[in-house]
Design a protein around this motif. Structure first.
Motif, PDB file in Angstrom:
ATOM      1  N   LEU A 141      -7.420  -5.531   2.830  1.00 46.35           N
ATOM      2  CA  LEU A 141      -7.594  -4.834   4.104  1.00 46.35           C
ATOM      3  C   LEU A 141      -8.772  -5.409   4.885  1.00 46.35           C
ATOM      4  O   LEU A 141      -8.731  -5.452   6.120  1.00 46.35           O
ATOM      5  CB  LEU A 141      -7.783  -3.337   3.864  1.00 46.35           C
ATOM      6  N   ARG A 177      -8.258  -6.858   8.666  1.00 37.57           N
ATOM      7  CA  ARG A 177      -9.135  -6.548   9.797  1.00 37.57           C
ATOM      8  C   ARG A 177      -9.772  -7.814  10.364  1.00 37.57           C
ATOM      9  O   ARG A 177      -9.858  -8.003  11.585  1.00 37.57           O
ATOM     10  CB  ARG A 177     -10.217  -5.576   9.318  1.00 37.57           C
ATOM     11  N   ALA A 191      -4.018  -3.727  15.151  1.00 38.72           N
ATOM     12  CA  ALA A 191      -4.918  -3.771  13.991  1.00 38.72           C
ATOM     13  C   ALA A 191      -6.359  -4.074  14.395  1.00 38.72           C
ATOM     14  O   ALA A 191      -7.298  -3.654  13.713  1.00 38.72           O
ATOM     15  CB  ALA A 191      -4.421  -4.818  12.996  1.00 38.72           C
ATOM     16  N   THR A 198      -8.136  -0.845  15.001  1.00 38.93           N
ATOM     17  CA  THR A 198      -8.072   0.117  13.900  1.00 38.93           C
ATOM     18  C   THR A 198      -9.234  -0.113  12.948  1.00 38.93           C
ATOM     19  O   THR A 198      -9.399  -1.215  12.423  1.00 38.93           O
ATOM     20  CB  THR A 198      -6.732  -0.022  13.142  1.00 38.93           C
ATOM     21  N   LEU A 224      -7.524   1.922   8.516  1.00 41.56           N
ATOM     22  CA  LEU A 224      -6.630   0.966   7.868  1.00 41.56           C
ATOM     23  C   LEU A 224      -6.271   1.425   6.461  1.00 41.56           C
ATOM     24  O   LEU A 224      -5.127   1.278   6.023  1.00 41.56           O
ATOM     25  CB  LEU A 224      -7.274  -0.424   7.809  1.00 41.56           C
ATOM     26  N   TYR A 280      -2.498   2.047   5.531  1.00 41.25           N
ATOM     27  CA  TYR A 280      -1.964   1.174   4.496  1.00 41.25           C
ATOM     28  C   TYR A 280      -1.363   1.983   3.350  1.00 41.25           C
ATOM     29  O   TYR A 280      -0.276   1.680   2.867  1.00 41.25           O
ATOM     30  CB  TYR A 280      -3.068   0.256   3.979  1.00 41.25           C
TER      31      TYR A 280
END
Length: 398
Positions: free
Chosen positions: A231, A235, A282, A285, A290, A294
């Motif tokens: 993640l 990002r 994204a 976010t 996230l 996710y």
């Protein structure tokens, strides 16, 4: 059978949850169907009582087919009076040479999807051989009958003129595999295979480097909930693409189509295949959001409840193959995406510290960026990957 997505022409019945005589409410899920992308529910158009279910388990029906009947009020019956669905044209997904004509097999496939009847054992796999070379017309017909693609013939050495694969070569090959254990491929396995075949028609390339994961691992300890390294990479890629919008583009024909938002997919291992739900915007976010999104997507993917719309429209995907202990990989971008960022497993390595004048341990991982070389060149891909690494090594900016 409802419309289940722009590119979906049929679906297979996998579960029937009601029987004749059952009372149902409006929008109640009564039948589960499977496409090459997901399992989805068919709902009732109105409340009433199930009069008859005409659909059969494990059979494949085209969009617009009648699956059953509901006894309803006169008002609802008038509102939902059955209309014949418009004829559907299914575009071929196998690239063809310009000098080839469409074979009758394509017409048969479209016709099979236009009717209201089931096609037993059907799978949404293109069966024509446009683009195939070194096969005889008899082999083409036999392959269409068996739903084989040119890739399935890769293991066959042709004995005909010019190494052409003859019908005898094909039958000998089929006889050999008949003696091996086999099962019918699932819809998701077939869908993944078809997507990878279409992706491979593009000029794909990969650049790679290493990244120090210690900053990410330290930053992760201060966060709740705790994002995984994948993640952080998602990002970082989203922010890097937002800073370099020319990399977030697709080449379609002679036009460079710019993405309106940075939508990044995350590869999730599902039963018998991979699903890639997309996180919209994204770059806007936060890491905390996230994590929540996710986890929701992973839960849906493992239940095969990710709809086609939730998997469409991304510009890139992140694959954290390091979770399998793999250090290096060159995963293939999806046909409708330009980029795929891969993150390998972290491991301790010695690193020279100029201040201390000695080697110190650090956690290093290999990171790769596979890309459609038509849309982005090596220099652009390298700069994008370098920026992703910079962000990962300074996670406060994420």
């Amino acid at each position: 059978m409802p419309q289940l997505g722009e590119s979906i022409a049929e679906a297979t019945i996998v579960d029937i949850k009601v029987k004749p005589g059952d009372e149902v409410a409006v929008d109640q899920e009564i039948i589960d169907v499977e496409t090459n992308k997901a399992v989805m529910g068919v709902t009732t158009p109105c409340k009433g009582k199930i009069e008859k279910i005409t659909a059969q388990l494990k059979e494949t029906y085209p969009i617009g087919s009648v699956l059953g009947y509901v006894e309803a009020s006169e008002a609802d019956a008038a509102r939902f009076k059955k209309q014949a669905p418009p004829p559907q044209t299914v575009a071929e997904e196998i690239p063809a040479r310009a000098d080839q004509e469409v074979k009758p097999a394509r017409q048969e496939k479209v016709a099979a999807r236009d009717g209201d009847g089931a096609r037993p054992g059907g799978l949404p796999v293109p069966a024509t051989l446009k683009g195939a070379s070194f096969v005889s017309p008899r082999v083409r017909a036999r392959m269409a009958e068996l739903q084989l693609t040119p890739a399935d013939l890769a293991a066959i050495t042709g004995t005909g003129a010019g190494n052409r694969v003859t019908i005898k070569d094909l039958e000998n090959f089929l006889h050999k595999i008949d003696n091996q254990s086999a099962k019918e491929a699932s819809a998701i396995r077939t869908g993944v295979a078809d997507a990878m075949r279409r992706s491979w028609t593009r000029p794909l390339s990969t650049v790679g480097s290493s990244v120090n994961l210690d900053p990410v691992l330290q930053d992760r300890q201060s966060r709740d909930p705790k994002p995984g390294p994948g993640l952080y990479a998602t990002r970082a890629l989203a922010l890097a693409l937002a800073e370099s919008p020319t990399a977030a583009a697709k080449l379609i024909g002679n036009r460079v189509v710019q993405s309106n938002s940075i939508d990044v997919g995350v590869a999730v291992e599902a039963e018998d295949g991979i699903m890639v739900p997309v996180i919209r915007n994204a770059e806007k976010t936060s890491l905390a959001d996230l994590v929540k999104k996710y986890q929701e997507l992973v839960d849906l993917a493992r239940k095969r409840r990710i709809s086609p719309d939730m998997q469409a429209g991304g510009i890139a995907t992140v694959s954290n193959f390091g979770t399998f202990g793999v250090e290096w990989g060159t995963p293939i971008p999806l046909p409708d995406q330009t980029l795929l960022l891969g993150l390998g497993a972290g491991k301790k390595v010695p690193s020279w510290d100029e201040t201390k004048k000695e080697f110190v341990p650090k956690t290093e991982a290999q990171i790769t960026l596979s890309f459609d070389h038509r849309s982005i060149d090596g220099g652009g891909a390298a700069r994008l990957l370098k920026r992703v690494i910079e962000l990962l090594e300074d996670p406060k900016k994420l």
